[in-house]
Structures are given as structure tokens and as C-alpha cells.
Design an enzyme around this catalytic site. Structure first.
Site, PDB file in Angstrom:
ATOM      1  N   CYS A  73      17.968   8.051 -14.539  1.00 32.22           N
ATOM      2  CA  CYS A  73      16.850   8.879 -15.556  1.00 32.22           C
ATOM      3  C   CYS A  73      17.817   9.901 -16.473  1.00 32.22           C
ATOM      4  CB  CYS A  73      15.913   8.846 -16.369  1.00 32.22           C
ATOM      5  SG  CYS A  73      14.986   9.883 -16.297  1.00 32.22           S
ATOM      6  N   CYS A 410      -7.827  12.665  -7.441  1.00 29.94           N
ATOM      7  CA  CYS A 410      -6.434  12.842  -7.189  1.00 29.94           C
ATOM      8  C   CYS A 410      -5.728  13.959  -6.884  1.00 29.94           C
ATOM      9  CB  CYS A 410      -6.058  12.984  -9.384  1.00 29.94           C
ATOM     10  SG  CYS A 410      -7.214  14.217  -9.945  1.00 29.94           S
TER      11      CYS A 410
END
Ligand SMILES: C[S@@+](CC[C@H](N)C(=O)[O-])C[C@H]1O[C@@H](n2cnc3c(N)ncnc32)[C@H](O)[C@@H]1O
Length: 456
Positions: A73, A410
């Protein structure tokens, strides 16, 4: 030996930290090395020194870890999206488990081996929501992309491997339109300009697409042409919404929405259920992992069909609706009114008659449900935002002592902080990390607390 800024050292990376960074020690002084992996020998340059730790960057990898992989990437080094792209996927799962384990070991009295992280088979293009900031690059040219790590500089994205292709294509179409029509993009410093964000939500199972223009003022030049062009080019677009945000803030969405095309919502399927998703409603961003997470949560709750179940911080009612099949009655509480409208509609669409959803702040609404309506929960699902539970909610839970609590989080740091209080009354049976956000430092956890198994 005193560690100094701008000096070079050769170090062994002895661990990975909470953000996936490498940790080295020089005479017991901790150095955080971005992009290094446990087991590597690296040459580093010290960037910043604090009283008890320092930050460094890699100059050379002398002995690479067997877990290092090709980053594939171009934006990775600067982008604020992924943190772990240089590490083999299976190892990132282990790093996440270790991170949760180390918080458990440090904080809780309960000795417990955190379960292995539940990963993805194909951890790519998993995000069902893209939020692209729109702004100017250094040359003054409009761009969309992602914010660079810890800054508000926009990095243009191309072929992002965690987003869907359609989100990027839609954003590119809008950007071209902005350029062709000389529409001003938003400037944070002056609080002027029109386009602030492009948001694309995709129903991964239904292929329905919602597009949201987040703008600083109501008027968009040639808005009708933009909408008709988008709908013609991208046939999966089911709705387009204009959201007005004219506040000088980091919060992406403003309060006002105008539907420009369609009904203002899309639908997606999770498990055997259909869910209606509105612009303002929270919907988990990785549906493949969400199904695994919810199924795990329901299984751990060991419902028999006789229970009163509370789904606190319920969003659009997803967990409650999953649980409703196995419970006597479900009550969901959520602070965002539009999400509760969706939750009620979702119960209807799925023919669920034993679930009731209400708007409220859990801090106050939970007690109201207990005190005013005298409803005592047998099982409680908790899924709070990153800041975790407030003290009143913990106090209210301990007042009614549901026999099971399934706490989904989370943020492992606030999870263990809250578990620390709850473990005086509950036995913490189980903590399972679920990889909702592959390649990032983030990890979701599902933890199970049982009253019956505790020594009261
Ligand atoms: C992590 S999301 C979970 C949503 C849902 N359980 C799901 O899985 O999609 C947290 C939710 O809590 C809501 N929320 C945040 N603070 C709240 C509060 N004080 N009281 C009630 N809901 C709250 C947010 O709007 C959001 O929908």
C-alpha cells in the site's frame, strides 16, 4: 547511558505495544519504534525523549522478523487508517490477543487466559462505511482521502485495501464534479467552503449504497446534476442525503439532513435479519465479523427463552433482534433518536414482537426502566462507545444483578477498567477478541460475566 534525540542506536525489539509499535529497551529505558516487530534487530533514530520513554524511527532493519510482510500500500506510511500492514495477518491476531491479555494481567484480579482472536478469512475490503474528508492539497487542488496519522492533512487514497471499490469510485466522481463546477471545498481554518466529507455506506449483502454529502452550507452548485449523474452512473445507489455541518468541529456529521434521492436509508442483512440503516445510525463497520461477534455473544449468554434481556447502547437494535429469538422479552436503550426509529422499524420488518426499543441515555434510562416499570433483567448485553460505562450505570447494574452480563467493547482499556469494578460481584468467565478492524491497532472484545459462577 542517557538517551538523546537525534542519536542512532542498534536495538533488539523485545515486544509489541498497544498500538502495534515495536518496543526496545536501552538500560531499561523504553523506546517505542513505529513499524518494528518483536524479535527484530533494527537501527533506530531517536525522535523524541520524555522522562521515562522515547520515540524512534527505523533507519535500517538489520534482522527482519519472520512475521514481516510486504506492505503493498503506497499510502501506508502516512495514512492514519492501518497500523499493522507490515505484519503477517495471523501475527496481528496474536498481537491483539497479547495486548488484551497484558491489560487483563495488569488490571484484573481474575487470572484468565484471553481466548485467541477471531480473525477473518479474507481480511480485505471489509469496511461498509467510508468517510472521506474533502479539502485542498498543498498546491490548492481539491482532493479527498484520509487524514494522515494524528493530523488533519488529507492523504489522497487510491485502491485502499480495506475499503470497497465503489466507495472510492463514488468519491472520485463527486470530486471530479466539484472540480468541473468550481465548487469550493471546506477549509478548517476559515470555516468557509462547501464540501467537508463524502460518506458512502454499503449494505454488503444487499449491495445497496447510501451516499452522504457533508456540507458546510445548504446550497450546492448544480446539486440536481450531481445527484442525477451519480444515480445514473452507480445503479446501486439507493439514497443520497445532504447533511449540514457548519460547526468548527472534528465531529463529522451535523444535525440536519435533507434527502436528495431515495428514502433516506438503505437495508442490509446480518444473519437471518434485515436491518434498516439511516445516515445518523451506528452500524458495525465489518458485517462479516459482526455476525461472528453477535453469534458468539448470544451463545455466551446461554439464553433459554425465559429471560428478560436488556440491550444497552443498542444502536439500530441488532444485538437485541439477534437475541430476541432466544429470549422472553428484549428491551433496548440507545441515545440517538434516529437509531431507535430504525430499531423499531427493524423489529417490525423482521416480525419480532418481543423487542421494545427506547430513546434514552443509559445513565438515566436504565434506572427508569428498573424503578418505574419494575423490569428486572436476567441477561444484559452492553456495547458502549469507546469511553466505556459510567459509574451510575455500573451502580444500577449491581443493584439488579442480572445473572449474566455480556460486555462487548471496542476499547480494551475501558473494558478492563469496568471489569475491574464488576469482578467484585461477578465471575469473569471469558474474554474473546474479535478482529473487526483488520490491519489496524483496534480490537473488539466480547466478555462474559456470570453471577452464578461467582463467589458472592
Ligand atoms: C458501539 S455502538 C453499538 C451499537 C450496537 N450495539 C451495534 O452493535 O450496532 C454504541 C452505541 O451507543 C450509543 N450511545 C452512546 N452513548 C450512549 C448513552 N449514554 N446512552 C445510550 N446510548 C449511547 C451510540 O449512539 C451507539 O449507537
Amino acid at each position: 547511558m542517557e538517551i538523546k534525540k537525534n542519536e542512532e542506536y542498534i536495538v533488539d525489539i523485545v515486544d509489541n505495544g498497544f498500538e502495534g509499535e515495536g518496543i526496545a529497551k536501552i538500560n531499561n529505558f523504553t523506546i517505542f519504534v513505529k513499524g518494528a516487530i518483536k524479535g527484530e534487530k533494527v537501527k533506530i533514530l531517536i525522535l523524541k525523549v520524555n522522562s521515562s520513554y522515547a520515540f524512534a524511527k527505523i533507519l535500517e532493519i538489520i534482522t527482519p522478523s519472520k512475521d514481516r510482510c510486504n506492505e503493498d500500500c503506497k499510502s501506508y506510511k502516512r495514512c492514519g487508517g492501518c497500523d499493522l500492514r507490515h505484519i503477517k495477518y495471523d501475527t496481528t491476531l496474536e498481537i491483539k490477543r497479547n495486548m488484551v491479555q497484558s491489560l487483563v494481567n495488569k488490571t484484573l484480579s481474575t487470572q484468565l487466559r484471553v481466548n485467541d482472536t477471531i480473525g477473518m478469512e479474507k481480511p480485505f475490503n471489509y469496511r461498509n462505511k467510508a468517510q472521506y474528508p474533502v479539502g485542498l492539497n498543498k498546491e490548492g487542488v481539491p482532493i479527498f482521502g484520509v487524514f494522515a496519522n494524528r493530523t488533519h492533512e488529507i492523504i489522497p487514497t487510491k485502491n485502499c485495501k480495506i475499503q470497497t471499490k465503489i466507495s472510492e469510485d463514488i468519491a472520485q466522481y463527486i470530486l471530479d464534479f466539484i472540480n468541473q463546477n468550481n465548487i469550493k471545498v471546506y477549509d478548517e481554518k476559515s470555516n468557509k467552503g462547501v464540501f467537508r466529507h463524502i460518506i458512502v455506506k454499503v449494505g454488503m449483502k444487499t449491495d445497496e449504497v447510501m451516499c452522504i454529502f457533508v456540507v458546510n452550507e445548504e446550497k450546492i452548485e448544480n446539486e440536481k446534476e450531481l445527484v442525477s449523474g451519480l444515480v445514473e452512473k452507480f445503479q446501486n445507489i439507493k439514497t443520497i442525503v445532504k447533511n449540514i455541518n457548519n460547526k468548527n468541529t472534528n465531529v463529522i456529521l451535523g444535525d440536519k439532513n435533507f434527502i436528495l434521492y431515495g428514502n433516506g436509508y438503505i437495508e442490509d442483512r446480518l444473519g437471518n435479519f434485515i436491518f434498516k440503516i439511516s445516515p445518523m445510525s451506528f452500524y458495525q463497520i465489518n458485517p462479516i465479523q459482526t455476525e461472528k461477534l453477535y453469534n458468539l455473544a448470544i451463545q455466551k449468554a446461554e439464553l433459554t427463552g425465559k429471560e428478560n434481556v436488556f440491550d444497552l447502547y443498542c444502536g439500530i437494535g441488532t444485538i437485541g433482534i439477534f437475541a430476541s429469538k432466544y429470549a422472553k422479552q428484549v428491551y433496548g436503550i440507545e441515545i440517538v433518536p434516529q437509531a431507535i426509529e430504525d430499531a423499531k422499524e427493524n423489529a417490525k420488518i423482521n416480525n419480532i414482537e418481543n423487542a421494545e426499543f427506547m430513546v434514552g441515555d443509559v445513565e438515566f434510562a436504565l434506572d427508569e426502566l428498573i424503578e418505574r416499570r419494575k423490569i428486572i433483567p436476567d441477561v444484559v448485553f452492553l456495547d458502549p462507545p469507546r469511553k466505556g460505562l459510567d459509574n451510575t450505570t455500573i451502580k444500577n447494574l449491581l443493584k439488579v444483578k442480572p445473572k449474566k452480563i455480556v460486555y462487548i467493547s471496542c476499547n480494551p482499556a475501558t473494558l478492563v477498567r469496568d471489569l475491574k469494578i464488576l469482578e467484585a460481584t461477578y465471575k469473569i468467565k471469558d474474554i474473546t477478541p474479535v478482529d473487526m478492524f483488520p490491519w489496524t491497532k483496534h480490537v473488539e472484545c466480547c466478555s462474559v460475566l456470570s453471577l452464578e459462577d461467582s463467589i458472592q
